[in-house]
Each structure stands twice: as C-alpha cells, then as structure tokens.
Design an enzyme around this catalytic site. Sequence first.
Site, mmCIF file in Angstrom:
data_model
loop_
_atom_site.group_PDB
_atom_site.id
_atom_site.type_symbol
_atom_site.label_atom_id
_atom_site.label_comp_id
_atom_site.label_asym_id
_atom_site.label_seq_id
_atom_site.Cartn_x
_atom_site.Cartn_y
_atom_site.Cartn_z
ATOM 1 N N SER A 62 17.114 19.838 -46.941
ATOM 2 C CA SER A 62 17.970 20.814 -47.344
ATOM 3 C C SER A 62 18.640 20.524 -48.759
ATOM 4 O O SER A 62 18.894 21.347 -49.638
ATOM 5 C CB SER A 62 19.158 21.035 -46.375
ATOM 6 O OG SER A 62 18.628 21.330 -45.169
ATOM 7 N N ASP A 154 14.051 12.938 -38.443
ATOM 8 C CA ASP A 154 13.089 13.240 -39.548
ATOM 9 C C ASP A 154 11.774 12.659 -39.120
ATOM 10 O O ASP A 154 10.755 12.721 -40.084
ATOM 11 C CB ASP A 154 13.672 12.759 -40.942
ATOM 12 C CG ASP A 154 15.068 13.133 -41.261
ATOM 13 O OD1 ASP A 154 15.398 14.461 -40.803
ATOM 14 O OD2 ASP A 154 16.070 12.630 -41.650
ATOM 15 N N ASP A 400 17.630 25.565 -38.841
ATOM 16 C CA ASP A 400 17.409 24.082 -38.908
ATOM 17 C C ASP A 400 18.261 23.217 -38.003
ATOM 18 O O ASP A 400 17.483 22.291 -37.415
ATOM 19 C CB ASP A 400 18.017 23.656 -40.400
ATOM 20 C CG ASP A 400 17.699 22.300 -40.646
ATOM 21 O OD1 ASP A 400 16.604 22.004 -40.452
ATOM 22 O OD2 ASP A 400 18.483 21.647 -41.331
#
Length: 512
Positions: A62, A154, A400
Amino acid sequence: MSKKPVMLMILDGFGIAPKSEGNAVTLAKKPNLDKLFEKYPTSQLQASGLAVGLPEGQMGNSEVGHLNIGSGRIVYQELTRITKAIADGDFFENESLKLAMTNAKKTGSSLHLMGLLSDGGVHSHIEHLRGLLEFAKKEEVQNVYVHAFMDGRDVPPSSGQEFIEKTEKMMAEVGVGKIATVSGRYYAMDRDNRWERVELAYNALVLGKGETASSATQAIEKSYHDNKTDEFVLPTVVTENGNPTANIKNGDSVIFFNFRPDRAREITRAINDKEFAGFKRETLDLTFVTMTQYDKTLERVNVAYTPQTLSNTLGEYVSNKGLNQLRIAETEKYAHVTFFFNGGVEKENPGEDRKVIPSPKVATYDLKPEMSAYEVTDELLNRLDSDKYDMVILNFANPDMVGHTGVVEAAVKAIETVDECVGKIADKILEKNGCLFITADHGNAETMIDFSTGNPYTAHTTHEVPFVWVANDTEGKKLSNGKLADIAPTMLVQLGLEVPTEMTGENLIVNK
C-alpha cells in the site's frame, strides 16, 4: 456552478488473477464493477517489482503503491535503496548506524537490533538484519541482541520458525548476536493506538517481562501449540538460566530496522517520547536509530536513511494550480491517501481537504468485512454535492484488510460491500459529468489460498491491477496498459492540465 470532479478510487488489494476457489474477487457477486469493466475503457497496470521501484519479483504494497500513484513517477523504494547500499558497502559508512555501534562499543553497553523478521520486503527485510550484524562484527561490538517481531502476513502465517532458524544461522556465520525477545507484529507493530497490545511488546523489550521461553524456537513452538500463528505470538522473553537474555536498558543503543513507517511509530514513541501517554513507563536515555524517518515529530531518534524529497506530486501540483481536492478513507488507509500519496509529506496542500472515517474496533476484520465502507461512501456523496472539489482521492480498505485475514468468505463479503459503494459513487460522478478512475495499489484478495500447501495465503501478490475510466465521453477512446506511475499524468490530462516534467509516467488514454 456544478464541478466536474476527476476522481480516483483505489480498491486496496484488488488484483487480477484467474478464477479459483481462493480468488475472492471472482467469487464475489459484483454487478456494478462488472458493468463498469464491460462498458468503459479498461486496462491493466503493473503494481509490483521494478515497475514501482522495488526489486524484481517483489510484491507491491500500500505504501509503495500510493507513493507511485501520487507522485506520477517510479519511486525508488527504501527496500531497494538499503539493499543497494549494503551491496555497495555505503551502508557500513552510514553515520547514524555508526553512532549506535560506537556508543555500544565505547560504553560496553548493548546494541539491540529490533524489527520484523521476514523477507516479505513490505516493512523490513531479513538481509538488512544480516547487514547490521556484519556491521556490528566489523565495529567489534560485543553485546548484540536481536528482538524479533514475527510476521505471518507478508509471508505465510506459520513461516516464523524458518526465519528464526535463518537468523540463528546468520548470527553463527557472522559470529555475533543472540535473540532476546520474540513478539508477534500484532503487538509490536500496531498502528491503531491499541496501547494495551503495544504495552505487552514494550514490557518484553524493556522490562524483560512477559511470556518466557528458553529459546526463540521454543517461543514459536509454544505459540503454534496454542493455535497462535506468527502474527499473534505473545511477546516472549528468551531466558538464560532463568533470567532474560537481554532487555533494553539506559545507555544502550537500539536500531529499529523496519523501513516502512506506519507500523513502526507506536513502539518507537513508547520507548522514546518523553510526553508519551499511551501507558505508564519510564523514559530511557538511549542512542536510538530508525532505519528511515518514521515521523518528523519523533523525539530523540537518529535516522539512518532520510527521506528522498519528491516535488510536484499530484496533490501539490493540483494545489498550485488553485484547484480543490478531497482525500477520504477509513483509519486503516488514511495515511496512504494523505502522507504516502503526497510523497511522504504529512502536511496537507492548500485547498486539500481530508476526511478520515474511523475503522471498526474489531480484533480482525473478517469479523466485520464491511469495515467502514458505507460510512466512507455516505460522507463522499454528501461532499460531492457541495460542488467544491476538482479532484477526489478515495481508498476502500476492505479487499486488502479482509484479504489479510485469509478468510475467503469474509473477503467475498468485503468485495460485495465495496461493489455496492462503487455503484452509488459512479452514478453520482456520471450525473455530475465528471470522470472516475478505478484502480488498486496492489493485489491481495484475488489469491487467498496457497495451492501448493492448501493453507490460507495472507500476503500481497505480484499480480497486475485493473484500471478503469468511467465517464460520459469515453466513446472512441481506450486505455493502454501501464504502471501505477501512469495514473497521475492520465488524471491531469482529464483535469485539463499539463503534466509537469517531474512526472515520468504517461497518459494512458489513447484514441482507438
């Protein structure tokens, strides 16, 4: 007089991928988006790797996405910048890092290296930790301790053991360092002022209090046994002979090796700010170095890599032309449509209004996949009726933030919610004879299952993202494929403005 607003809607984490049972984007019923994609010019944009200034093959995120979109050029990311400095050797001459090393060496105090232990490349990179260990060895620092923040977002949710092993191996190879604490990022890297979480991480880091384990490996095993994946590892103190291996004490040096600011600010403030009021704690006197500038207002920290300045970003340029603009998002993505979109500048431009809608207070967003999308939409529709704005930037956080939970059904609901909102906004923009561009900053919700293991996939992706141009005058025109940096020049042309030379992106609207 009615304004014809040029609007950019960023569907955060909405990438393009083939249909699958893990693709929440294609599983969702989204009549409005489907209609817009079919009726209006669409193309695909690259949102990862070299196209956004990241290393090749590195998934987008982002922060990077909004920087590239808002600046209209490929921005050389901190990850690439620091990795390159290590490879070139400049890293080992960095004055701020050297300051931390020298203090620890001269006073015989400890050097603490804290940060996210992962190769996700979103907030940190484990190779930067290797660089710091090599630096400490080179400078002959004796007492070096690693405070590992576990990821699981992640990177795969239970890959932490692998990163602990990698770090242990690295420390053995370099000949310096011990892991002193292990904490899930849920605690150590909060960004929503949930001080009760941050306090647990602080207690482990500074007071040596919390869960205990005889090794970092044991801490992770214990957490998995309690069905807590990496992100949620309770802050744990690694002990030697029943005592903490090390905690941060007065006079010590600390290097926080995360390079992305938003989730690094709170724990940094808790340790350093004299006026900190999140919870009760002592103020320490430390040599504290942050890898990048987390916030200009942070007290008593040294910055290893100061910000690169970006001039003539979209917001600044439009402001200089005397136009009014609105930035709107809920809490989770507010920094992205303001600070990051403006090239890392906190202060708003003249004529730039900002509106943040609070994100819901839930433990994880699969519990409320709608998040605050309806409230964001209502606020925007009211403001569009004021006819004040020439340009609007909006972010929907749902794909997201819900995508990160790994719960496919919730992500489907998130996208269906956003689709409802898109329909209302598109109608309003067309009614005002304005134009709406719809895109994403990176992929996420389109890949929620790791088909090699069958486990949830909670990270971002390297997929391309959509770019759609919704307006009453698109007849005979089409959109070229491109990259995120091409959005700003395309919008400026629609605003009837020249593209400044600093913007190296291209206008993607072409005649058929």
